[in-house]
Design a protein around this motif. Structure first.
Motif, PDB file in Angstrom:
ATOM      1  N   UNK A 302       0.841  -1.208   0.000  1.00 24.11           N
ATOM      2  CA  UNK A 302       0.000   0.000   0.000  1.00 24.11           C
ATOM      3  C   UNK A 302       0.870   1.249   0.000  1.00 24.11           C
ATOM      4  N   UNK A 303       0.206   2.386  -0.024  1.00 21.99           N
ATOM      5  CA  UNK A 303       0.882   3.686   0.011  1.00 21.99           C
ATOM      6  C   UNK A 303       0.613   4.389   1.335  1.00 21.99           C
ATOM      7  N   UNK A 304       1.504   5.291   1.698  1.00 22.17           N
ATOM      8  CA  UNK A 304       1.343   6.065   2.927  1.00 22.17           C
ATOM      9  C   UNK A 304       0.025   6.837   2.854  1.00 22.17           C
ATOM     10  N   UNK A 305      -0.839   6.691   3.845  1.00 26.08           N
ATOM     11  CA  UNK A 305      -2.124   7.396   3.801  1.00 26.08           C
ATOM     12  C   UNK A 305      -1.970   8.895   4.057  1.00 26.08           C
ATOM     13  N   UNK A 306      -3.004   9.626   3.738  1.00 27.28           N
ATOM     14  CA  UNK A 306      -3.062  11.061   4.009  1.00 27.28           C
ATOM     15  C   UNK A 306      -3.989  11.293   5.195  1.00 27.28           C
ATOM     16  N   UNK A 307      -3.729  12.318   5.995  1.00 27.58           N
ATOM     17  CA  UNK A 307      -4.679  12.640   7.070  1.00 27.58           C
ATOM     18  C   UNK A 307      -6.097  12.832   6.546  1.00 27.58           C
ATOM     19  N   UNK A 308      -6.212  13.299   5.313  1.00 30.00           N
ATOM     20  CA  UNK A 308      -7.539  13.518   4.726  1.00 30.00           C
ATOM     21  C   UNK A 308      -8.292  12.218   4.478  1.00 30.00           C
ATOM     22  N   UNK A 309      -7.593  11.084   4.545  1.00 28.94           N
ATOM     23  CA  UNK A 309      -8.255   9.800   4.346  1.00 28.94           C
ATOM     24  C   UNK A 309      -9.109   9.403   5.550  1.00 28.94           C
ATOM     25  N   UNK A 310      -8.932  10.093   6.677  1.00 28.41           N
ATOM     26  CA  UNK A 310      -9.621   9.730   7.913  1.00 28.41           C
ATOM     27  C   UNK A 310     -10.774  10.691   8.175  1.00 28.41           C
ATOM     28  N   UNK A 312     -12.665  10.585  11.074  1.00 27.37           N
ATOM     29  CA  UNK A 312     -12.676  10.930  12.491  1.00 27.37           C
ATOM     30  C   UNK A 312     -11.647  12.030  12.760  1.00 27.37           C
ATOM     31  N   UNK A 313     -12.049  13.133  13.395  1.00 24.31           N
ATOM     32  CA  UNK A 313     -11.124  14.257  13.640  1.00 24.31           C
ATOM     33  C   UNK A 313      -9.879  13.860  14.426  1.00 24.31           C
ATOM     34  N   UNK A 314     -10.046  12.993  15.439  1.00 25.40           N
ATOM     35  CA  UNK A 314      -8.899  12.589  16.241  1.00 25.40           C
ATOM     36  C   UNK A 314      -7.926  11.750  15.427  1.00 25.40           C
ATOM     37  N   UNK A 315      -8.449  10.824  14.616  1.00 23.44           N
ATOM     38  CA  UNK A 315      -7.592  10.010  13.768  1.00 23.44           C
ATOM     39  C   UNK A 315      -6.874  10.872  12.730  1.00 23.44           C
ATOM     40  N   UNK A 316      -7.573  11.885  12.219  1.00 24.80           N
ATOM     41  CA  UNK A 316      -6.958  12.780  11.246  1.00 24.80           C
ATOM     42  C   UNK A 316      -5.804  13.554  11.883  1.00 24.80           C
ATOM     43  N   UNK A 317      -6.029  14.041  13.094  1.00 22.60           N
ATOM     44  CA  UNK A 317      -4.987  14.778  13.813  1.00 22.60           C
ATOM     45  C   UNK A 317      -3.816  13.871  14.159  1.00 22.60           C
ATOM     46  N   UNK A 318      -4.120  12.642  14.606  1.00 23.67           N
ATOM     47  CA  UNK A 318      -3.068  11.685  14.952  1.00 23.67           C
ATOM     48  C   UNK A 318      -2.222  11.334  13.732  1.00 23.67           C
ATOM     49  N   UNK A 319      -2.880  11.173  12.591  1.00 25.72           N
ATOM     50  CA  UNK A 319      -2.156  10.822  11.361  1.00 25.72           C
ATOM     51  C   UNK A 319      -1.228  11.948  10.947  1.00 25.72           C
ATOM     52  N   UNK A 320      -1.700  13.194  11.053  1.00 25.21           N
ATOM     53  CA  UNK A 320      -0.875  14.343  10.670  1.00 25.21           C
ATOM     54  C   UNK A 320       0.371  14.432  11.549  1.00 25.21           C
ATOM     55  N   UNK A 321       0.191  14.248  12.848  1.00 25.28           N
ATOM     56  CA  UNK A 321       1.337  14.304  13.754  1.00 25.28           C
ATOM     57  C   UNK A 321       2.300  13.147  13.490  1.00 25.28           C
ATOM     58  N   UNK A 322       1.730  11.945  13.277  1.00 27.59           N
ATOM     59  CA  UNK A 322       2.571  10.775  13.032  1.00 27.59           C
ATOM     60  C   UNK A 322       3.410  10.950  11.774  1.00 27.59           C
ATOM     61  N   UNK A 323       2.811  11.442  10.711  1.00 28.67           N
ATOM     62  CA  UNK A 323       3.543  11.610   9.454  1.00 28.67           C
ATOM     63  C   UNK A 323       4.640  12.655   9.586  1.00 28.67           C
ATOM     64  N   UNK A 324       4.356  13.697  10.350  1.00 30.03           N
ATOM     65  CA  UNK A 324       5.385  14.720  10.561  1.00 30.03           C
ATOM     66  C   UNK A 324       6.573  14.128  11.315  1.00 30.03           C
ATOM     67  N   UNK A 325       6.280  13.329  12.353  1.00 31.43           N
ATOM     68  CA  UNK A 325       7.365  12.743  13.133  1.00 31.43           C
ATOM     69  C   UNK A 325       8.123  11.684  12.342  1.00 31.43           C
ATOM     70  N   UNK A 326       7.375  10.825  11.657  1.00 34.32           N
ATOM     71  CA  UNK A 326       8.001   9.699  10.963  1.00 34.32           C
ATOM     72  C   UNK A 326       8.692  10.132   9.678  1.00 34.32           C
TER      73      UNK A 326
END
Length: 466
Positions: A302-310, A312-326
């Motif tokens: 698969x490909x790295x997901x985008x925060x926009x794929x989520x 749920x607001x919390x999941x979207x926020x978590x994804x954005x932070x995770x991608x920035x860190x990773x």
């Protein structure tokens, strides 16, 4: 109404039921390691208490132990002090201890089953959340805190609130190249890191029955990453075969009696689970984490997901932070992600089957330039077995760094085995939160086979890619 496997074991160990809802359980086996125990022993001394059942208690050194060579001294003063206290406390209170250099030493969750101490129907506790590993044998195994460690040492009992029951049923068979590690990552990706909260998870179904005991241990090991304190698998012929080859097992009529008891430990057909999910194993493929918790995992193709794929607001926020860190961009194929380091080991994947899986991939191949492949056995016995089977030679020819001593190593990063800020690793451990493998480290959780293939390719890869 019938009972679940977990209910049966729980009820067989209840010493007292309180009006407040907690049950006092008898504990069959208490395991210790050096990190979370010093305060518990201080509490015993302050109260003038002894250890009630030192014969049902066992200590090992694993978290702080150096892995490069057995004779090395622990560098960090705090870590060295913890090990010194472990040795003096166990000696004072008469608790057997497998210290660095002992042929029975190793990661606490590896040596329990290895030494034949873990058996179906038992209650097992340890000052470590991944104690749930041993639920693979049809035992109730919990991680506990320091105050609870003191209570068990003094009374051989523990007060716990009875969790609910959750069934994770996996139908079908795992395809070739898909392992128990991929399966548990798929489960956590499905239910999330809080999906099992408040419940004991029972893993069932054809795919679970087809797993080896070491595969089941991997499954139960990461149950805690799904929010549950315990995971169990009903004992069967695979369990009995494994146990029959462990030290200290009974023989003759006594073995027959134990087998009769163990094989009766299963959920009744009319047992009621409070929640559950069903997965189809046939469609699974190798999995890899893309974020900073095991729930943020996807198939390797698969490909790295985008925060926009989520949604749920919390999941979207978590994804954005995770991608920035990773340090990954949405849309990037996971197979295009390069790594600096590969770690094969930990209580999740440091057993002999894991090393065999890695050796099968590395045989006749070389680790890519610029990649450091570290392989740390889960126990001294695993290290010796790897040498006997010629796996150590395979690792050496491939250019891997096969460590001389067993321990948690880069999984916990409490010794010198850690990543530098910004380094990226494919790792067979169980956690990938920010800084888990060193300050600023970036971790992708994978299976041993994917880890080995990644070390050869220099980027995230499956064996079939080589």
């Amino acid at each position: 109404m019938g009972s679940t496997l977990a209910q049966k074991i729980w009820n067989q160990h209840v010493v007292h039921r309180s009006a407040g809802g907690d049950d006092l359980l008898y504990i069959d086996l208490h395991l210790l390691h050096e990190v979370n125990t010093p305060q518990a022993f201080d509490g015993l001394r302050a109260a003038g208490r002894r250890v009630r059942r030192p014969d049902l208690t066992l200590g090992t050194e694993d978290h702080n132990t150096p892995t490069v060579a057995v004779e090395r001294v622990i560098r960090d003063p705090g870590s060295r002090r913890q090990s010194e206290l472990m040795r003096s406390n166990c000696a004072e209170f008469g608790i057997p201890l497998h210290r660095l250099g002992d042929p029975r030493q190793g990661i606490v969750h590896v040596i329990g089953p290895e030494l034949g101490l873990t058996r179906p129907g038992m209650t097992i506790v340890c000052c470590d959340s991944h104690t749930t590993t041993q639920g693979a044998f049809g035992a109730l195994a919990f991680g506990i805190g320091t105050s609870q460690v003191e209570h068990v040492l003094a009374t051989q009992t523990l007060a716990l609130h009875r969790p609910g029951d959750m069934a994770v049923t996996i139908n079908g068979r795992l395809p070739e190249g898909v392992s128990a590690k991929d399966l548990i990552l798929a489960v956590i990706a499905r239910i999330g890191t809080s999906g099992g909260q408040g419940h004991i998870i029972e893993y069932r179904g054809e795919a679970v029955s087809a797993l080896s005991m070491e595969g089941r241990m991997t499954l139960c090991n990461m149950t805690v990453e799904a929010g549950s304190r315990a995971g169990v698998v009903a004992p069967d012929d695979t369990t009995l075969d494994y146990l029959s080859r462990r030290p200290g097992m009974p023989s003759g009529p006594q073995w027959d009696e134990e087998v009769a008891h163990w094989t009766a430990l299963r959920s009744d057909p009319d047992a009621v689970f409070h929640k559950g999910i069903v997965l189809d194993a046939d469609g699974l493929s190798p999995y890899v984490s893309w974020g900073t918790n095991p729930g943020q995992s996807i198939p390797l193709d698969a490909r790295v997901p985008s925060p926009d794929d989520f949604t749920d607001p919390q999941q979207r926020s978590d994804a954005a932070r995770a991608l920035e860190y990773i340090g990954l961009r949405p849309g990037t194929p996971m197979r295009d992600v390069p790594v600096d380091t590969v770690f094969i080991g930990s209580c999740t994947n440091g057993r002999i089957e894991d090393l065999r899986a890695a050796a099968d991939v590395l045989r006749g191949r070389r680790v890519a330039d610029g990649v450091h492949l570290i392989i740390v056995p889960g126990s001294a016995a695993v290290r010796a077995r790897a040498e006997e089977e010629g796996l150590a030679e395979v690792f050496a020819r491939a250019g891997a760094d096969f460590r001389a001593a067993a321990g948690c190593s880069m999984c916990a990063a409490l010794n010198e085995d850690r990543l530098r800020p910004g380094q990226r690793a494919a790792s067979t451990n169980n956690r990938n939160f920010e800084g888990r493998q060193g300050k600023g480290s970036r971790t992708h959780i994978v299976s041993p086979a994917v880890a080995a293939a990644t070390s050869v390719a220099g980027r995230l890869a499956a064996p079939s890619d080589l």
